[in-house]
Design a protein around this motif. Sequence first.
Motif, mmCIF file in Angstrom:
data_model
loop_
_atom_site.group_PDB
_atom_site.id
_atom_site.type_symbol
_atom_site.label_atom_id
_atom_site.label_comp_id
_atom_site.label_asym_id
_atom_site.label_seq_id
_atom_site.Cartn_x
_atom_site.Cartn_y
_atom_site.Cartn_z
ATOM 1 N N ILE A 71 34.099 10.585 36.679
ATOM 2 C CA ILE A 71 32.961 9.689 36.470
ATOM 3 C C ILE A 71 33.389 8.468 35.665
ATOM 4 O O ILE A 71 33.029 7.325 35.993
ATOM 5 N N ASN A 72 34.177 8.690 34.627
ATOM 6 C CA ASN A 72 34.606 7.568 33.790
ATOM 7 C C ASN A 72 35.504 6.609 34.570
ATOM 8 O O ASN A 72 35.369 5.384 34.449
ATOM 9 N N GLU A 73 36.409 7.162 35.379
ATOM 10 C CA GLU A 73 37.268 6.309 36.196
ATOM 11 C C GLU A 73 36.442 5.512 37.199
ATOM 12 O O GLU A 73 36.700 4.329 37.430
ATOM 13 N N GLN A 112 34.803 2.611 35.388
ATOM 14 C CA GLN A 112 35.746 1.527 35.078
ATOM 15 C C GLN A 112 36.061 0.710 36.332
ATOM 16 O O GLN A 112 36.197 -0.519 36.260
ATOM 17 N N ILE A 113 36.177 1.383 37.477
ATOM 18 C CA ILE A 113 36.413 0.669 38.743
ATOM 19 C C ILE A 113 35.208 -0.208 39.077
ATOM 20 O O ILE A 113 35.353 -1.357 39.508
ATOM 21 N N ALA A 114 33.991 0.328 38.863
ATOM 22 C CA ALA A 114 32.770 -0.444 39.140
ATOM 23 C C ALA A 114 32.704 -1.688 38.260
ATOM 24 O O ALA A 114 32.298 -2.765 38.724
ATOM 25 N N VAL A 115 33.088 -1.559 37.008
ATOM 26 C CA VAL A 115 33.108 -2.713 36.092
ATOM 27 C C VAL A 115 34.085 -3.772 36.599
ATOM 28 O O VAL A 115 33.760 -4.971 36.652
ATOM 29 N N ALA A 160 30.060 -3.317 46.307
ATOM 30 C CA ALA A 160 30.910 -2.153 46.059
ATOM 31 C C ALA A 160 30.661 -1.594 44.659
ATOM 32 O O ALA A 160 30.581 -0.372 44.468
ATOM 33 N N SER A 161 30.518 -2.500 43.693
ATOM 34 C CA SER A 161 30.259 -2.079 42.311
ATOM 35 C C SER A 161 28.930 -1.343 42.209
ATOM 36 O O SER A 161 28.840 -0.271 41.586
ATOM 37 N N GLN A 162 27.902 -1.896 42.856
ATOM 38 C CA GLN A 162 26.572 -1.274 42.799
ATOM 39 C C GLN A 162 26.571 0.098 43.474
ATOM 40 O O GLN A 162 25.938 1.032 42.987
ATOM 41 N N ASN A 163 27.284 0.225 44.583
ATOM 42 C CA ASN A 163 27.330 1.511 45.276
ATOM 43 C C ASN A 163 27.928 2.597 44.388
ATOM 44 O O ASN A 163 27.445 3.735 44.371
ATOM 45 N N ILE A 164 28.978 2.251 43.658
ATOM 46 C CA ILE A 164 29.612 3.224 42.762
ATOM 47 C C ILE A 164 28.675 3.593 41.622
ATOM 48 O O ILE A 164 28.483 4.776 41.307
ATOM 49 N N ILE A 180 26.898 7.230 40.724
ATOM 50 C CA ILE A 180 27.009 7.947 39.446
ATOM 51 C C ILE A 180 25.625 8.374 38.966
ATOM 52 O O ILE A 180 25.410 9.527 38.578
ATOM 53 N N ILE A 181 24.670 7.444 39.021
ATOM 54 C CA ILE A 181 23.304 7.738 38.569
ATOM 55 C C ILE A 181 22.654 8.800 39.454
ATOM 56 O O ILE A 181 22.038 9.745 38.953
ATOM 57 N N ARG A 182 22.810 8.647 40.759
ATOM 58 C CA ARG A 182 22.142 9.540 41.705
ATOM 59 C C ARG A 182 22.715 10.955 41.652
ATOM 60 O O ARG A 182 21.977 11.946 41.656
ATOM 61 N N GLU A 183 24.045 11.066 41.574
ATOM 62 C CA GLU A 183 24.684 12.375 41.682
ATOM 63 C C GLU A 183 24.788 13.121 40.358
ATOM 64 O O GLU A 183 24.878 14.346 40.339
ATOM 65 N N THR A 184 24.802 12.375 39.230
ATOM 66 C CA THR A 184 24.967 13.044 37.932
ATOM 67 C C THR A 184 23.771 12.875 37.019
ATOM 68 O O THR A 184 23.700 13.530 35.984
ATOM 69 N N ASP A 185 22.838 11.990 37.392
ATOM 70 C CA ASP A 185 21.689 11.660 36.535
ATOM 71 C C ASP A 185 22.149 11.133 35.180
ATOM 72 O O ASP A 185 21.461 11.273 34.176
ATOM 73 N N PHE A 186 23.345 10.543 35.167
ATOM 74 C CA PHE A 186 23.908 9.987 33.933
ATOM 75 C C PHE A 186 23.487 8.531 33.831
ATOM 76 O O PHE A 186 23.999 7.676 34.543
ATOM 77 N N LYS A 187 22.519 8.245 32.952
ATOM 78 C CA LYS A 187 21.939 6.907 32.878
ATOM 79 C C LYS A 187 22.071 6.357 31.458
ATOM 80 O O LYS A 187 21.087 6.195 30.753
ATOM 81 N N THR A 188 23.300 6.061 31.032
ATOM 82 C CA THR A 188 23.437 5.431 29.719
ATOM 83 C C THR A 188 22.980 3.981 29.822
ATOM 84 O O THR A 188 22.974 3.378 30.899
ATOM 85 N N THR A 189 22.635 3.421 28.680
ATOM 86 C CA THR A 189 22.218 2.010 28.643
ATOM 87 C C THR A 189 23.316 1.119 29.190
ATOM 88 O O THR A 189 23.046 0.139 29.894
#
Length: 270
Positions: free
Chosen positions: A194-196, A199-202, A212-216, A220-229
């Motif tokens: 997830i972290n890698e 970083q690729i999306a950034v 491509a950035s938005q898809n990644i 992450i949000i859709r599959e892990t529900d990880f929504k940091t600010t």
Amino acid sequence: IRSFTVITLLTATIPSLKAQSKIDIVWNDINRAIGTSYLKPNLEVMSGKPNGPAFFRNGIVYYDSIFINHLIENHDSEFVELSIAYLLSHELGHFNLRHTDTHLKSMAYAKTNSKSVVISGQSRKEDLLFKESEADLYGGLYSAQAGYYALDAAEDFLIEVYDYYQLPKELPGYPSLYDRIKMSENLKPVVWNINESYQIAVALAYLGEHNASQNILKSIIRETDFKTTEILHMLSYSIFLSTVAEVDDYIISNWQWPVKISFEAYKTGR
């Protein structure tokens, strides 16, 4: 005699100052990296006789400064940093996930002989294992975004905690030491991937490859529900810039500022 007393007090204070300094640095690094510097819970030293290194309650993360001193005096600086990162990011995970009733102190009921305790123990254990797993996942991602791969130290740190506080390896109604270690090991590749991906999306966003950035990021949000600010900010930034590139200056000049992006846009891209 007076000067000797002063020197003794100063010498005793040095480890506490070292512990406080390391804790402040790691705590601020993590909150800055995930964009929650203004939303973070208060951080306070425990009072009384702790039976665990840290816990979260009522908007405050409490930690045992004496235990942190113990780590500093007995381990190398890298292990100490990763241990502090694991400890604090884990509690920050509980805070952001709005978990309750996870501190080992709340497991004191398990030492009673109440029949109701025995009956409810397994379901309680499963619930707490899920919460601890969530906190480890979020905490691992928080610390990784700050440059600390804290889960690398999780096994040795957890063993240190159980030995230092003389905790039984098995507690009725609470995940065992083996459960916690296995869980943290299983999460290592998940956190790394997830972290890698983040970083690729950034990097893609800064290169102008917004789709491509938005898809990644949406993945992450859709599959892990990880929504940091920080992730939501990056997605907002990418959506905004890609939209600007597709409309003319006249339309942009009529926008109402600041521009607000609904959360649905994070999931749909529209």
